[in-house]
Design a protein around this motif. Structure first.
Motif, PDB file in Angstrom:
ATOM      1  N   UNK A 117      45.227  45.933  39.380  1.00 30.79           N
ATOM      2  CA  UNK A 117      45.645  46.814  40.474  1.00 30.79           C
ATOM      3  C   UNK A 117      44.643  46.742  41.617  1.00 30.79           C
ATOM      4  N   UNK A 118      43.386  46.449  41.268  1.00 31.14           N
ATOM      5  CA  UNK A 118      42.315  46.465  42.266  1.00 31.14           C
ATOM      6  C   UNK A 118      41.684  45.092  42.504  1.00 31.14           C
ATOM      7  N   UNK A 119      41.769  44.192  41.513  1.00 30.05           N
ATOM      8  CA  UNK A 119      41.115  42.886  41.655  1.00 30.05           C
ATOM      9  C   UNK A 119      41.980  41.780  41.061  1.00 30.05           C
ATOM     10  N   UNK A 120      41.888  40.618  41.696  1.00 36.49           N
ATOM     11  CA  UNK A 120      42.453  39.395  41.133  1.00 36.49           C
ATOM     12  C   UNK A 120      41.351  38.347  41.074  1.00 36.49           C
ATOM     13  N   UNK A 121      41.240  37.659  39.917  1.00 34.03           N
ATOM     14  CA  UNK A 121      40.231  36.626  39.718  1.00 34.03           C
ATOM     15  C   UNK A 121      40.934  35.321  39.354  1.00 34.03           C
ATOM     16  N   UNK A 122      40.512  34.239  40.011  1.00 35.66           N
ATOM     17  CA  UNK A 122      41.112  32.934  39.727  1.00 35.66           C
ATOM     18  C   UNK A 122      40.013  31.848  39.772  1.00 35.66           C
ATOM     19  N   UNK A 123      39.936  31.012  38.750  1.00 38.90           N
ATOM     20  CA  UNK A 123      40.656  31.125  37.481  1.00 38.90           C
ATOM     21  C   UNK A 123      40.037  32.228  36.628  1.00 38.90           C
ATOM     22  N   UNK A 124      40.748  32.689  35.654  1.00 34.83           N
ATOM     23  CA  UNK A 124      40.201  33.735  34.781  1.00 34.83           C
ATOM     24  C   UNK A 124      39.340  33.143  33.669  1.00 34.83           C
ATOM     25  N   UNK A 125      39.439  31.814  33.495  1.00 35.21           N
ATOM     26  CA  UNK A 125      38.660  31.145  32.443  1.00 35.21           C
ATOM     27  C   UNK A 125      38.157  29.801  32.932  1.00 35.21           C
ATOM     28  N   UNK A 126      36.928  29.461  32.555  1.00 36.56           N
ATOM     29  CA  UNK A 126      36.337  28.162  32.878  1.00 36.56           C
ATOM     30  C   UNK A 126      35.929  27.466  31.586  1.00 36.56           C
ATOM     31  N   UNK A 127      36.039  26.136  31.567  1.00 34.24           N
ATOM     32  CA  UNK A 127      35.670  25.364  30.392  1.00 34.24           C
ATOM     33  C   UNK A 127      34.642  24.296  30.760  1.00 34.24           C
ATOM     34  N   UNK A 128      33.692  24.089  29.850  1.00 31.04           N
ATOM     35  CA  UNK A 128      32.674  23.052  30.015  1.00 31.04           C
ATOM     36  C   UNK A 128      32.657  22.223  28.742  1.00 31.04           C
ATOM     37  N   UNK A 129      32.744  20.924  28.895  1.00 22.51           N
ATOM     38  CA  UNK A 129      32.831  20.045  27.717  1.00 22.51           C
ATOM     39  C   UNK A 129      31.521  20.011  26.941  1.00 22.51           C
ATOM     40  N   UNK A 130      30.381  19.914  27.659  1.00 20.93           N
ATOM     41  CA  UNK A 130      29.098  19.798  26.969  1.00 20.93           C
ATOM     42  C   UNK A 130      27.948  20.263  27.854  1.00 20.93           C
TER      43      UNK A 130
END
Length: 286
Positions: free
Chosen positions: A84-97
């Protein structure tokens, strides 16, 4: 040789000695000891201390691998934020190594994870709204336990001038958030002598050990049978360790062939899935 030349030669020799000492110190340091784990910090003003309505902002997270082992399949997610107050993009980050600390990379690997944020309107009656959220991290890593131990199949021998077994040992860790903190050595002497090692593995970090798996065990370069006391699977190779200070017991056994005492190497490697959830918040102000 004039006075200036003498001073210059002395200064150069001092630099050579200092650099040599520093090189010896760095080259001899063992990173696979104590407790080391993946750490996070937000960059300054990312997110800002105060976020105004209908504005864009950044969340920048520095992931710093201070363990002595590589981190793989790292996933970092922002959860529970009120949309309702915030939008975050992306909501998830991935790191291989993320490479762990070593003599060739004493600082370990670092990586910056960037999230784009957008704030929305705040209630006309409110001056400030504090939005709680969770930073959830999951990854997979390894650690290894190596120690020099004494084996004495004939504990009653009078003329054996060799080594003396340590029935109990304690350890500070192996450079990871999970580690062996103590070990017991139990020898059954006589004909058909056997040795049993009990390794007590503890969660030394801030998170939760979802799954702990024992890999290869060796005693003096020969295979060693190792199983968890309360395993989660029929093979005895996996266990759930849980949160901080919880403990698992690994039992390793081997037959002893020599009749005299001797020193050898005990080595066991492990892999684990780790998770920790940290509460955070954003401040939306008018």
């Amino acid at each position: 040789m004039n006075k200036v030349a003498v001073i210059m030669v002395g200064f150069i020799l001092l630099l050579i000695v200092a650099c040599g000492s520093q090189g010896e110190k760095t080259g001899s340091y063992n990173f696979k000891q104590g407790v080391g784990e993946l750490q996070f910090r937000f960059l300054e003003n990312a997110p800002p201390e105060k976020i105004y309505p209908n504005s864009n902002f950044k969340i920048v997270l520095e992931a710093d691998n201070l363990a002595a082992y590589d981190v793989v399949n790292l996933q970092v997610a922002i959860l529970g934020l009120d949309q309702t107050y915030f939008e975050i993009s992306p909501s998830e980050q991935k790191v291989e190594r993320l490479v762990g600390r070593s003599l060739t990379a004493p600082g370990g690997d670092k990586q910056f994870l960037e999230f784009d944020g957008q704030s929305k309107s705040i209630s006309p009656q409110a001056f400030e709204y504090r939005a709680p959220f969770f930073l959830k991290t999951e990854y997979r890593s390894t650690f290894e336990f190596v120690d020099t131990i004494c084996l004495n199949p004939n504990v009653y021998a009078i003329y054996d001038a060799g080594c003396k077994p340590d029935t109990q040992k304690s350890f500070s860790g192996q450079g990871a958030p999970v580690g062996v903190n103590r070990m017991e050595e139990i020898i059954s002497p006589g004909a058909g002598a056997k040795v049993e090692f009990r390794l007590f593995i503890t969660n030394l970090g801030k998170g939760k050990v979802k799954t702990l798996t024992v890999g290869k065990g060796e005693l003096g370069g020969k295979p060693l049978l190792c199983v968890f006391q309360r395993a989660e699977d029929p093979t005895g190779k996996k266990v759930q360790l849980g949160t901080e200070a919880q403990e698992a017991t690994l039992i390793c056994t081997a037959s002893l062939e020599d009749s005299q005492s001797y020193k050898t190497t005990l080595a066991v490697d492990f892999s684990y899935d780790y998770e920790f959830i940290e509460p955070q918040e954003l401040a939306l102000v008018r």
